[in-house]
Structure formats: structure tokens, C-alpha cells
Enzyme design. Sequence first.
Site, PDB file in Angstrom:
ATOM      1  N   CYS A  34      37.326  10.017  42.776  1.00 25.11           N
ATOM      2  CA  CYS A  34      36.468   8.971  43.362  1.00 25.11           C
ATOM      3  C   CYS A  34      35.020   9.164  42.904  1.00 25.11           C
ATOM      4  O   CYS A  34      34.455  10.238  43.068  1.00 25.11           O
ATOM      5  CB  CYS A  34      36.551   9.028  44.887  1.00 25.11           C
ATOM      6  SG  CYS A  34      35.429   7.875  45.694  1.00 25.11           S
TER       7      CYS A  34
HETATM    8  N1  MHO Z   1      38.324   7.545  49.588  1.00 23.73           N
HETATM    9  C1  MHO Z   1      37.699   6.289  49.275  1.00 23.73           C
HETATM   10  C2  MHO Z   1      37.886   5.930  47.868  1.00 23.73           C
HETATM   11  C3  MHO Z   1      36.851   5.000  47.412  1.00 23.73           C
HETATM   12  S1  MHO Z   1      36.586   5.257  45.843  1.00 23.73           S
HETATM   13  C4  MHO Z   1      35.292   4.438  45.313  1.00 23.73           C
HETATM   14  C5  MHO Z   1      38.233   5.214  50.189  1.00 23.73           C
HETATM   15  O1  MHO Z   1      37.669   5.096  51.243  1.00 23.73           O
HETATM   16  O2  MHO Z   1      39.166   4.504  49.868  1.00 23.73           O
HETATM   17  O3  MHO Z   1      37.733   5.032  45.065  1.00 23.73           O
END
Ligand code: MHO
Length: 228
Positions: A34
Site C-alpha cells: 500500500c
Molecule cells: N489498507 C488500505 C489500503 C489502501 S491502499 C491505498 C485500505 O484501507 O483498504 O491500497
Amino acid sequence: MSQTSTILDSKSKIPTIDLSAANKVETFTCALGCFWAPDCKFGVTKGVVRTRVGYAGGTTDNPTYHNLGDHIETVQIDYDPNVISFEELLSIFWTSHKPSRVVWKRQYATALFFHNEHQEKLARETRDEISSSIGERVQTEIIDFTKFYLAEMYHQKYHLQGYEGLMAEYRDIYPEMTDILNSTSAARVNGYIGGYGDISQFENDFPALGLSEDKENFLKSIIKNNRR
Ligand code: MHO
């Protein structure tokens, strides 16, 4: 107010850390899962001039967060090579993930995108060294950089954007989000909020960040509570 003083006035708001940003920068592009977290980690790294998050490494045109195709969440930074070297950034990259981990989704793959032969050589050499020292296959990809697609603005400086009081000050300095995106000050503060950097670096940075004094204690309380 005269035209001149208006110009001086708005110029005086620009954080000194941004006014002194290096003109001659080099680019480092990588994927570490991420993209919010590496945006923070590199954002507080000395010598990093600006950061942005986006998509790279795939074949489809114009990926977006909800239509990623085979692209990977990627962070791209401009850095001052007189302050930090490609080797040092590469070392941060390798120590920020587990290279033998098999990723569950291409979106979160780990990859180093090289921009020239020098970067390619060092990336492959360090990859091979790690592989022999851990005795396992390195899953991290080494990819010839072709194109970086900037992610949607709501993903940029993500942690900073969660604090309206801070964003209001940045918007006052930079009415355009693209200028906030390119600000060293905003990259640093996003990083501190996201859990990177320490209090002594912050205290040292603060006078150059262009924020009002009451933001100093506010940010310190976040920095103390939330280190990684
Ligand atoms: N853990 C994050 C991922 C976002 S990321 C920009 C979520 O809240 O889905 O991929």
C-alpha cells in the site's frame, strides 16, 4: 495593499524548506505494498525533495485506483543526490519489506523500477546479495521504468489530508493541491503523521515547515504517540 507587497506577502508564506529545495534532483521509484506508508517513510527521509503516489508496472492504459489493471501501487520520489544517494535509498527499500514474501495481490507487489543502467546494476546486485544471504528466492521485482500514472489526489499525502487544520494552513500557502503535492514540507509532515521520523528531527525541521506555532505541539503529540 500594493501589488509588490501582495507578492512579497504570499512569497513569505512559502516554507523555507520548500524555498531551498534542490533544483537538480534525481528520481527513485519503488513499490512497497500500500503506497500510503512508503510515501510517509520516504517523506521524512533527509534529501527527499518531493514524493507522489501512483501506479506503475502494468500494461493497461490510464489505471485508476478502482480500475488498476495489472499495475502496482507505487511511490515516486525526487531526491537531492548531494544529500542522499541512490544506494542509501535502495537500502531503505530493501529493509522496508520482506523480499521473500509471495504477494497475494499484484496491486501490493514489491518492486524497484530502475531509471538508468546505474540503478539497474545496483538493484540487481543488491537483490542477488540478499537472495544468497537469506538462501531464498527474492520475489521483489526489478522492473525497467516506463511510465508512472499519478494516483488520485485523495491518495496523495494521505495521512496529512486527514487533518483539516493542517490542510487549511497548506491551502493558505498553496491554493493548488499540485503545489501541496510537490512541497517538501507537506511530504515531511505527512511522514511524521504517518508514524515515521522522530521528535528531534521534527524539532529541527519545524521552523522551516512554514506552519503556525500552535501546530508544533499538536504535531509533537502525534509524533510521541505513534512511532514505527
Ligand atoms: N489498507 C488500505 C489500503 C489502501 S491502499 C491505498 C485500505 O484501507 O483498504 O491500497
